[in-house]
Design a protein around this motif. Structure first.
Motif, PDB file in Angstrom:
ATOM      1  N   ALA A   1     -12.504  18.333   0.866  1.00  0.00           N
ATOM      2  CA  ALA A   1     -12.950  18.312   2.263  1.00  0.00           C
ATOM      3  C   ALA A   1     -12.477  17.055   2.982  1.00  0.00           C
ATOM      4  O   ALA A   1     -11.992  17.115   4.096  1.00  0.00           O
ATOM      5  CB  ALA A   1     -14.472  18.423   2.316  1.00  0.00           C
ATOM      6  N   ASP A   2     -12.618  15.893   2.348  1.00  0.00           N
ATOM      7  CA  ASP A   2     -12.150  14.638   2.926  1.00  0.00           C
ATOM      8  C   ASP A   2     -11.404  13.889   1.832  1.00  0.00           C
ATOM      9  O   ASP A   2     -12.011  13.317   0.922  1.00  0.00           O
ATOM     10  CB  ASP A   2     -13.331  13.811   3.445  1.00  0.00           C
ATOM     11  N   ILE A   3     -10.082  13.901   1.910  1.00  0.00           N
ATOM     12  CA  ILE A   3      -9.264  13.361   0.822  1.00  0.00           C
ATOM     13  C   ILE A   3      -9.469  11.859   0.650  1.00  0.00           C
ATOM     14  O   ILE A   3      -9.370  11.326  -0.456  1.00  0.00           O
ATOM     15  CB  ILE A   3      -7.776  13.701   1.070  1.00  0.00           C
ATOM     16  N   SER A   4      -9.819  11.156   1.719  1.00  0.00           N
ATOM     17  CA  SER A   4      -9.989   9.704   1.623  1.00  0.00           C
ATOM     18  C   SER A   4     -11.205   9.321   0.801  1.00  0.00           C
ATOM     19  O   SER A   4     -11.281   8.192   0.288  1.00  0.00           O
ATOM     20  CB  SER A   4     -10.110   9.096   3.024  1.00  0.00           C
ATOM     21  N   GLN A   5     -12.183  10.228   0.669  1.00  0.00           N
ATOM     22  CA  GLN A   5     -13.378   9.914  -0.107  1.00  0.00           C
ATOM     23  C   GLN A   5     -13.097   9.827  -1.602  1.00  0.00           C
ATOM     24  O   GLN A   5     -13.880   9.240  -2.347  1.00  0.00           O
ATOM     25  CB  GLN A   5     -14.464  10.964   0.154  1.00  0.00           C
TER      26      GLN A   5
ATOM     27  N   ASN B   1      -9.071   2.629  -0.977  1.00  0.00           N
ATOM     28  CA  ASN B   1      -9.633   2.962   0.334  1.00  0.00           C
ATOM     29  C   ASN B   1      -8.936   2.224   1.469  1.00  0.00           C
ATOM     30  O   ASN B   1      -9.273   2.422   2.639  1.00  0.00           O
ATOM     31  CB  ASN B   1     -11.129   2.627   0.358  1.00  0.00           C
ATOM     32  N   LEU B   2      -7.956   1.371   1.154  1.00  0.00           N
ATOM     33  CA  LEU B   2      -7.248   0.628   2.188  1.00  0.00           C
ATOM     34  C   LEU B   2      -6.224   1.484   2.923  1.00  0.00           C
ATOM     35  O   LEU B   2      -5.850   1.169   4.058  1.00  0.00           O
ATOM     36  CB  LEU B   2      -6.540  -0.591   1.574  1.00  0.00           C
ATOM     37  N   PHE B   3      -5.763   2.563   2.280  1.00  0.00           N
ATOM     38  CA  PHE B   3      -4.751   3.402   2.916  1.00  0.00           C
ATOM     39  C   PHE B   3      -5.429   4.551   3.662  1.00  0.00           C
ATOM     40  O   PHE B   3      -6.247   5.273   3.091  1.00  0.00           O
ATOM     41  CB  PHE B   3      -3.767   3.957   1.891  1.00  0.00           C
TER      42      PHE B   3
ATOM     43  N   TYR C   1      -6.777   9.873   5.751  1.00  0.00           N
ATOM     44  CA  TYR C   1      -7.384  10.822   6.681  1.00  0.00           C
ATOM     45  C   TYR C   1      -6.534  11.027   7.927  1.00  0.00           C
ATOM     46  O   TYR C   1      -6.675  12.043   8.632  1.00  0.00           O
ATOM     47  CB  TYR C   1      -8.787  10.348   7.065  1.00  0.00           C
ATOM     48  N   LEU C   2      -5.649  10.071   8.224  1.00  0.00           N
ATOM     49  CA  LEU C   2      -4.788  10.222   9.395  1.00  0.00           C
ATOM     50  C   LEU C   2      -3.758  11.326   9.216  1.00  0.00           C
ATOM     51  O   LEU C   2      -3.218  11.841  10.206  1.00  0.00           O
ATOM     52  CB  LEU C   2      -4.071   8.899   9.693  1.00  0.00           C
ATOM     53  N   PHE C   3      -3.477  11.706   7.959  1.00  0.00           N
ATOM     54  CA  PHE C   3      -2.448  12.708   7.683  1.00  0.00           C
ATOM     55  C   PHE C   3      -3.029  14.070   7.341  1.00  0.00           C
ATOM     56  O   PHE C   3      -2.283  15.035   7.198  1.00  0.00           O
ATOM     57  CB  PHE C   3      -1.559  12.242   6.528  1.00  0.00           C
ATOM     58  N   GLN C   4      -4.346  14.153   7.185  1.00  0.00           N
ATOM     59  CA  GLN C   4      -4.959  15.401   6.754  1.00  0.00           C
ATOM     60  C   GLN C   4      -5.180  16.335   7.942  1.00  0.00           C
ATOM     61  O   GLN C   4      -5.643  15.923   9.001  1.00  0.00           O
ATOM     62  CB  GLN C   4      -6.298  15.127   6.053  1.00  0.00           C
TER      63      GLN C   4
ATOM     64  N   ARG D   1      -3.228  15.846  -4.162  1.00  0.00           N
ATOM     65  CA  ARG D   1      -4.593  16.317  -3.957  1.00  0.00           C
ATOM     66  C   ARG D   1      -5.622  15.214  -3.781  1.00  0.00           C
ATOM     67  O   ARG D   1      -6.565  15.377  -3.045  1.00  0.00           O
ATOM     68  CB  ARG D   1      -5.067  17.204  -5.117  1.00  0.00           C
ATOM     69  N   SER D   2      -5.480  14.104  -4.477  1.00  0.00           N
ATOM     70  CA  SER D   2      -6.482  13.048  -4.444  1.00  0.00           C
ATOM     71  C   SER D   2      -5.786  11.695  -4.531  1.00  0.00           C
ATOM     72  O   SER D   2      -4.868  11.526  -5.356  1.00  0.00           O
ATOM     73  CB  SER D   2      -7.466  13.218  -5.601  1.00  0.00           C
TER      74      SER D   2
END
Length: 479
Positions: free
Chosen positions: A262-266, A344-346, A349-352, A366-367
């Motif tokens: 759902a939220d790849i950055s998490q 978490n520095l990258f 979410y900007l690309f999802q 994927r992750s």
């Protein structure tokens, strides 16, 4: 002389068996650790077992309607799932077959890492130390037991092939004839990685690209890039049977979207994970829960201590501008962006959910956690490179301090991690009634183009194997 050689080989065999045995301690339990991908791995094994005589190669269809969020053979070849399938065909149950597969993966990882590091650095002790650090790498142990992903478990066996080939290619200036064997070995490593895990192959390919970008100018000025282009062509032809169907499947945006959380950055980590010493061995991969009960996603305390010792020697001026120091520096330069990609520095979410291209690129790994695999492997290789250079200059320091410290710290932290995982993680019995199997479906019909690609790939593999045997025969005749 024969006695010395045989005793040396026997000592090496005993050490490799000890490395494999310690890494396999959780398999002594009469159940499996409930990893996040264990259900998928067991279900794929059973599906392949039930359909093996009907169609080959088997291609599993994604379970999009069941919302499992995991890619099937459109994006993974699932070739190494044939190993537990063979054990199942011999009469073993799902649990015993899976455990034997993991034991085989541990043994293969220890042996391949030993051979690759010994070949790369030319020293027996470095080969054994690299095998120990690599096989006991907390990230790898977490992948085996914490996640239960069989494909990526076998993928870790082939990372040393890629790392040693890249190190030898970029350490010295070579003409195309000298670089050709290393390029063929590099193509073999990437091919095996692709057959094991698409996501691991993708992040490792990015690592290799960064490796070439950080090469010195004098190393780039000769015939290395033509050889690299030949490597890429050989890789594509050898794996055309898988790459063409995967590329066609990626045209479907829905299929690519099913592999994304759902939220790849998490699912990224904090940078301090890489310095972890006393590991929880937990199951947490979410940033929202912080560092509590976190998964073991680091290269291990022993490797990081060796690199900190290298930094201290550089800072105090006790380290000369040795060739190994330059290689270590290049490896650490490559590690920095990989570590940032996994953290978490990258801002992933900007690309999802922006466009089809970004969705396809994100679906390959994927992750963000996946970027930690090549980062950890490269940190271990850098530690071995430092040990190799230091052993040439100060053999007594390595014999009395560095080697014993690396073994002691690695053994202690590995046993602590395995104890925590066995003590605090949940276990499941897949042979019990009511185990929730995933109903994967098999792609039955294949187009003529797929069959042609399979024939081309088979011909390339046979040609490469024949050429390798001929070269070995000619070399044996010269000797």
């Amino acid at each position: 002389m024969k006695t010395k050689i045989s005793s040396g080989h026997f000592r090496t065999l005993l050490i490799l068996l000890a490395i494999t045995g310690i890494a396999s301690l959780p398999l002594a339990k009469n159940a499996l650790i409930a990893g996040r991908d264990l259900q998928v791995s067991l279900s794929k094994t059973e599906t392949i077992l039930q359909n093996l005589g009907n169609v080959f190669p088997l291609r599993l269809l994604p379970c999009t309607t069941l919302d499992y969020g995991y890619e099937a053979a459109s994006f993974q070849s699932d070739l190494f799932y044939l190993i537990p399938v063979l054990f199942r065909m011999s009469g073993l149950g799902p649990e015993a077959a899976f455990k034997l597969s993991l034991l085989l993966a541990n043994a293969a990882c220890a042996l391949v890492a030993y051979l690759c590091f010994r070949s790369c650095f030319g020293q027996e002790n470095i080969g054994l130390t690299g095998s120990m650090l690599f096989t006991w790498c907390p990230y790898r142990i977490n992948e085996i037991y914490g996640n239960g992903n069989l494909g990526e478990t076998f993928g870790w066996c082939f990372l040393p092939i890629v790392l040693s080939s890249l190190t030898e290619l970029t350490a010295e200036d070579m003409d195309p004839k000298q670089a050709a064997p290393l390029c063929r070995r590099l193509a073999l490593g990437f091919s095996l990685l692709l057959l094991a895990s698409t996501s691991l192959c993708f992040v490792t390919a990015v690592m290799a690209t960064l490796f070439f970008l950080f090469m010195g100018r004098k190393h780039r000025c000769r015939g290395l890039f033509p050889a690299a282009a030949g490597t890429a062509a050989l890789f594509c032809l050898a794996n055309l049977w898988f790459l063409l169907p995967a590329g066609l499947a990626l045209r479907d945006a829905a299929a690519a979207g099913t592999v994304l959380p759902a939220d790849i950055s998490q699912e990224s980590i904090y940078l301090q994970h890489y310095l972890s010493v006393f590991l929880w061995g937990g199951s947490n991969v979410s940033l929202e829960q912080g560092m509590m009960n976190v998964q073991a996603l680091c290269p291990g305390a022993a490797g990081m201590l060796l690199l900190l010792f290298w930094l201290w020697s550089r800072y105090t001026g006790k380290s000369e501008n040795h060739k190994s120091d330059l290689v270590v520096r290049r490896m650490l330069f490559v590690c920095v962006p990989l570590m940032i990609f996994s953290s978490n520095l990258f801002p992933w979410y900007l690309f999802q959910n922006k466009n089809r291209l970004f969705s396809i690129l994100l679906s390959f790994f994927r992750s963000p956690i996946k970027w930690g695999a090549p980062a950890c492997a490269l940190l271990i290789a850098a530690a071995c490179c430092f040990l190799s250079g230091r052993k040439e200059k100060e053999p007594e320091l390595c014999r009395r301090l560095l080697f014993p410290a690396a073994v002691s710290v690695s053994l202690g932290t590995t046993l602590l991690l395995l104890r925590n995982m066995v003590t605090h993680r949940n276990f499941v019995n897949p042979e019990a009634d009511g185990y929730p199997w995933i109903p994967f479906q098999i792609l039955v019909g294949e187009s003529g183009a797929f069959r042609i690609c399979e024939l081309i790939s088979a011909a390339v593999w046979v040609a490469c194997l024949t050429a390798s045997l001929v070269r070995r025969f000619q070399h044996a005749e010269k000797i």
